[in-house]
Write an enzyme that holds these catalytic residues in place. Structure first.
Site, short mmCIF file in Angstrom:
data_model
loop_
_atom_site.label_atom_id
_atom_site.label_comp_id
_atom_site.label_asym_id
_atom_site.label_seq_id
_atom_site.Cartn_x
_atom_site.Cartn_y
_atom_site.Cartn_z
N ASN A 73 0.15 8.02 0.30
CA ASN A 73 -0.09 9.33 -0.29
C ASN A 73 -0.98 10.20 0.61
OD1 ASN A 73 1.01 8.12 -2.77
ND2 ASN A 73 -0.97 7.08 -2.80
N GLU A 119 -0.06 2.58 6.97
CA GLU A 119 -0.19 3.73 6.07
C GLU A 119 -0.76 4.93 6.82
OE1 GLU A 119 1.50 3.14 3.55
OE2 GLU A 119 1.39 0.95 3.62
N ALA A 126 0.85 -1.18 0.00
CA ALA A 126 0.00 0.00 0.00
C ALA A 126 0.88 1.23 0.00
CB ALA A 126 -0.91 0.02 1.23
N1 TRP Z 1 5.81 3.55 1.36
C1 TRP Z 1 5.14 2.32 1.09
C2 TRP Z 1 4.91 1.68 2.43
O1 TRP Z 1 5.79 1.25 3.09
C3 TRP Z 1 5.92 1.39 0.23
C4 TRP Z 1 5.56 1.37 -1.21
C5 TRP Z 1 4.36 1.24 -1.74
C6 TRP Z 1 6.45 1.39 -2.30
N2 TRP Z 1 4.44 1.18 -3.09
C7 TRP Z 1 5.70 1.27 -3.46
C8 TRP Z 1 7.81 1.51 -2.41
C9 TRP Z 1 6.28 1.24 -4.71
C10 TRP Z 1 8.41 1.48 -3.65
C11 TRP Z 1 7.64 1.35 -4.81
O2 TRP Z 1 3.85 1.63 2.92
ZN ZN Z 2 5.75 2.30 4.94
#
Ligand code: TRP
Ligand code: ZN
Length: 869
Positions: free
Chosen positions: A265, A298, A262
């Site tokens: 954003n 998230e 997930a």
């Molecule tokens: N920030 C996201 C999480 O840890 C990780 C993530 C989701 C991600 N989609 C991605 C990282 C695509 C690299 C590419 O929840």
């Molecule tokens: Zn994360």
């Protein structure tokens, strides 16, 4: 690669940006193959430079304007665009075009089952428009989305909806404004037709927040648990961390095509539908708990990630390690702390330790990166969380929370570093973390080798602790770490002995800071049994020469469940290792009565939680056992794990059968006691089906199950014990669920793990099942990923056919979805762990990949590291 090899970036080369963008106004006119993007940015020069380099990839430039005037002084480069002779402050307007429908990499703007959606972390925004696509450039976003109204009634982006209306030729638009400055990786856009589950939440300070979960039409009856989990997350973060939500709306969109779990954003999370959709007919208890954890994860990023973000991608663990720690605490506060701890520790001891020992070894804060997507790893996430947890252990909850508060006071609204976090913890607590910081820069798994000595005359007990971290591929010199070492001593009656060192009463958490250190406890009246590294107080291996009797003693007398479980695992480990030697010498697998009795004692202990007993009776995975060896004998380890399972099944069949019957439930609830009962009952089933008399039980359970947990447990038992009716129930399931990819993932995973001799052929046939598609990451991971990672006997078949199959799949995915390819390749990187014949066969596949003329950066980085090793 045909052109020059991809270049690495180094943490030490960080430079602050030459310019920043304070505001950006985006307009998207959505079209499958020709989406037009207009970006109007307010740019400010920060350094003495009239040149601005913007990142951009795979996009088609239409025009550039500076302050409303067309600008021709630029060059397009491999990495983006370079604009020359700019004023110090200006409005930049860029128009470009992108093609979402041909975007199979699922990065940037793409189409998932007819809906437009974005994935910008880590460096996907540059596939949408030319931009300063780096996390230390924080801008306010306004986003206008235009699309056909009938096909795309919902047009979503970050922040609050500020305008909407109809346009000519059946189109409409919605404009969103996000008041919180953010880096480009947190941008999101979604357009499609959905069913929406709505609810609301009022924060502690009285802010009313609209909650909306968007799912594919027809799936509304599977969104409830996600909503409950979201509300629980919001409440928990207020209570435990004092953190509130900061917008008037929180949206979650579930999509079927997604590379990861997930994405956080701002105000508009995009989720892999696997972590949203659940009802008792389609999802297991494990799925429900996974949804709770990922929804929490998230949501918690809103503060640890979004409000305070990362200065550069080398700092990824700043947000991920901390947010994993937070989601683990959330799950532990809501459910069983010991079961959560056990499962998290299994991940560290299995796949994370394996990563440390692989060609991809890196510290939680990497020093060198070619493709950032390759560093969303178990090390950055899970070991990163362990590092946060160690600080929590050293500081205690109150000081840790003071550290969090100071961290937000200092860094809210900015892009920070791991160093900033540790400094805040140190300054708020007054506890010296100088040596502790080494956990951020040193890779690999430390081993603590402990010996003990009891002095009958002086009544002292001494533990001598040696720490050693073996060289890893990325780093040869290792230093002594600051290791919190949680110890309890028990007397022969199982009573806790108070700890005294140097004449003063001390707590359980000792500080190991040297490569060899002796700790002497005073006033110890008889030789104690030590319980060490309690709660897995540091991500290290522990080596202590426990006797069987001591371990059996701890299984009964240790005061916390984790320590009981750990003692059981150590006892099993001793006999797995000794039986591997037996099997290699042609002898049968054996277990002494003491071991059987110890586990019988756990089953019969009525004070223990059902869920805990189930964990205590689960054997370590093949992969965890493989990690105990430099070179693993695949067949011997498989034989031993199977053999031990059969011995326990036979010896404890009466206890298992009795429990299996008493734990039956008529109604399904996802309350924790009910989950625990199912967990233990289904564990009994996994053992029982190996005994002739009970082999029919899984079929019976499959026929009568009223929930997916029990259905899946029945299928798993039939699959792993290769029962005669396996095919029948697999066929029945496929007929029932072939219209639903998410539910079929469970079936595909079982096909991947099938122990039968023709498993590979079967897996290949499954690829033409109507529910399968190599373009869907979930399907690919379920079928192919489970074959590569969880079917050691068949994947590592001496013929090399398993490796060849992996090579073929990777060659295809290298073109269509390099991120998925790069995750799938991991088991091949570890070829050094196998015998020379297997090594040669795997290497051959890696070499074929290296020679591809369009090898993506993602695979290039891993393949070249592996072949260097
Ligand atoms: N920030 C996201 C999480 O840890 C990780 C993530 C989701 C991600 N989609 C991605 C990282 C695509 C690299 C590419 O929840
Ligand atoms: Zn994360």
């Amino acid at each position: 690669m045909t052109e020059s090899a991809p270049k690495a970036k180094y943490r030490s080369d960080y430079q602050s940006p030459s310019h920043t963008i304070t505001d950006v106004n985006l307009t998207f006119d959505l079209h499958e193959t020709a989406t037009k993007v207009v970006a109007v940015s307010q740019v400010k020069q920060l350094a003495q430079s009239s040149t601005l380099s913007l990142d951009g990839e795979g996009i088609e430039l239409i025009s550039v304007d500076i302050n409303g005037v067309s600008w021709n002084d630029y060059v397009i480069t491999d990495a983006g665009i370079e604009l020359h002779n700019l004023p110090s402050e200006f409005e930049l307007k860029i128009e470009n075009q992108i093609s979402p429908s041909t975007n199979t990499a699922l990065e940037g703007l793409y189409i998932s089952d007819g809906a437009y959606c974005t994935q910008c972390e880590a460096e996907g925004f540059r596939r949408i428009t030319y931009f300063l696509d780096r996390p230390d450039v924080l801008a306010k976003y306004t986003t206008k989305v235009i699309a056909d109204k009938d096909a795309f009634p919902f047009l979503l982006s970050n922040g609050n909806k500020v305008a909407e209306g109809n346009l000519e030729s059946g189109k409409h638009f919605v404009t969103w404004e996000d008041p919180h400055p953010k880096p480009s990786y947190l941008f999101a856009l979604v357009a499609g037709d959905f069913d929406v589950l709505r609810d609301s939440y009022t924060t502690r300070s009285g802010r009313h927040v609209a909650l909306e979960i968007f799912v594919d039409k027809g799936n509304l009856n599977r969104a409830n648990h996600a909503m409950v989990s979201l509300i629980n997350s919001m409440k928990w973060d207020e209570e435990r961390f004092g953190l509130e939500y900061d917008l008037d709306i929180y949206m979650i969109v579930a999509v079927d095509f997604f590379n990861m779990g997930a994405m956080e954003n701002k105000g508009l999370n995009v989720f892999n539908s696997k972590f949203v959709l659940a009802n008792e007919q389609t999802a297991t208890d494990t799925d429900y708990l996974g949804i709770e954890a990922v929804i929490g994860h998230e949501y918690f990023h809103n503060w640890t990630g979004n409000r305070v973000t990362c200065r550069d991608w080398f700092q990824l663990s700043l947000k991920e390690g901390l947010t994993v720690f937070r989601d683990q605490e959330f799950s532990s506060d809501l459910g069983s702390r010991s079961v959560n701890r056990i499962n998290n520790v299994r991940i560290i001891r299995g796949p994370q330790f394996a990563e440390d020992a692989s060609p991809m070894s890196h510290p939680i804060r990497p020093e060198k990166v070619i493709e950032m997507n390759n560093f969303y790893t178990l090390t950055v996430y899970e070991k990163g969380s362990e590092v946060i947890r160690m600080m929590h252990t050293l500081l205690g909850e109150a000081k840790f929370q003071a550290g969090m508060k100071l961290y937000f006071e200092r860094h809210d609204g900015t892009a920070a570093t791991c160093e900033d976090f540790v400094s805040a913890m140190e300054d708020a607590s007054g506890i010296d973390l100088k040596q502790f910081r080494l956990w951020y820069s040193q890779s690999g798994t430390p081993t603590l080798t402990v010996t003990d000595h009891y002095d009958e005359v002086a009544k002292t007990y001494t533990l001598t602790v040696n720490q050693e971290t073996k060289a890893t591929q990325d780093q040869s010199d290792k230093q002594a770490l600051h290791i919190p070492f949680d110890v309890e001593l028990y007397d022969e009656h199982g009573k806790i002995i108070e700890l005294h060192c140097n004449g003063v009463r001390v707590g359980n958490v000792l500080n190991i800071t040297e490569s060899e250190q002796a700790i002497t406890f005073e006033q110890v009246n008889s030789k104690p049994v030590p319980s060490m590294l309690r709660e897995f107080s540091a991500p290290v291996r522990l080596d202590f020469n426990y006797s069987d009797e001591q371990l059996a003693f701890l299984m009964v007398h240790a005061q916390n469940e984790f320590a009981k479980w750990d003692a059981g695992q150590m006892l099993l480990a001793k006999y797995i290792k000794s039986n591997v030697v037996s099997v290699q010498n042609g002898r049968a697998v054996e277990l002494p009565e003491l071991v059987i009795d110890a586990f019988r004692g756990v089953i019969l202990n009525e004070k223990l939680d059902h869920a805990f007993i189930s964990e205590a009776l689960s054997l370590p995975s093949f992969n965890e056992v493989a990690g105990w060896y430099d070179i693993v004998d695949v067949d011997a380890v498989c034989d031993v794990l199977k053999g031990i399972k059969l011995l326990i099944a036979n010896a404890l069949q009466d206890e298992f059968a009795a429990l299996y019957h008493t734990l039956a439930q008529f109604e399904y609830t996802i309350e924790h006691n009910a989950i625990g009962k199912r967990s233990l009952r289904n564990l009994c089933l996994q053992y029982l089906v190996n005994v002739n008399e009970y082999a029919h039980l899984a079929e019976k359970q499959y026929q009568s199950a009223n929930n997916m947990t029990d259905t899946m447990a029945a299928m798993t038992a039939a699959n792993s014990a290769a029962l005669s009716y396996r095919q029948n129930i697999m066929d029945d399931y496929s007929e029932k669920w072939s219209h639903d990819g998410l539910v079929m993932d469970k079936w595909f995973a079982l096909q991947g793990m099938n122990p039968a001799e023709d498993a590979l052929e079967n897996v290949k046939n499954c690829m033409s099942h109507c529910a399968f598609s190599l373009s869907n990451p979930n399907r690919t991971r379920s079928l192919i990923g489970s074959f590569l990672n969880m079917n050691p006997r068949r994947f590592h078949d001496k013929s090399g056919q398993g490796y060849e199959f992996a090579g073929e799949i990777l060659t295809k995915l290298n073109e269509s979805n390099p991120q998925v390819a790069s995750r799938l390749i991991d088991p091949l990187l570890k070829f050094k762990k196998y015998d020379v014949e297997r090594q040669a066969l795997i290497k051959q596949e890696l070499e074929k990949l290296r020679n591809l003329d369009n090898l993506a950066k993602d695979l290039f980085e891993k393949v070249s590291k592996a072949l260097e090793s």
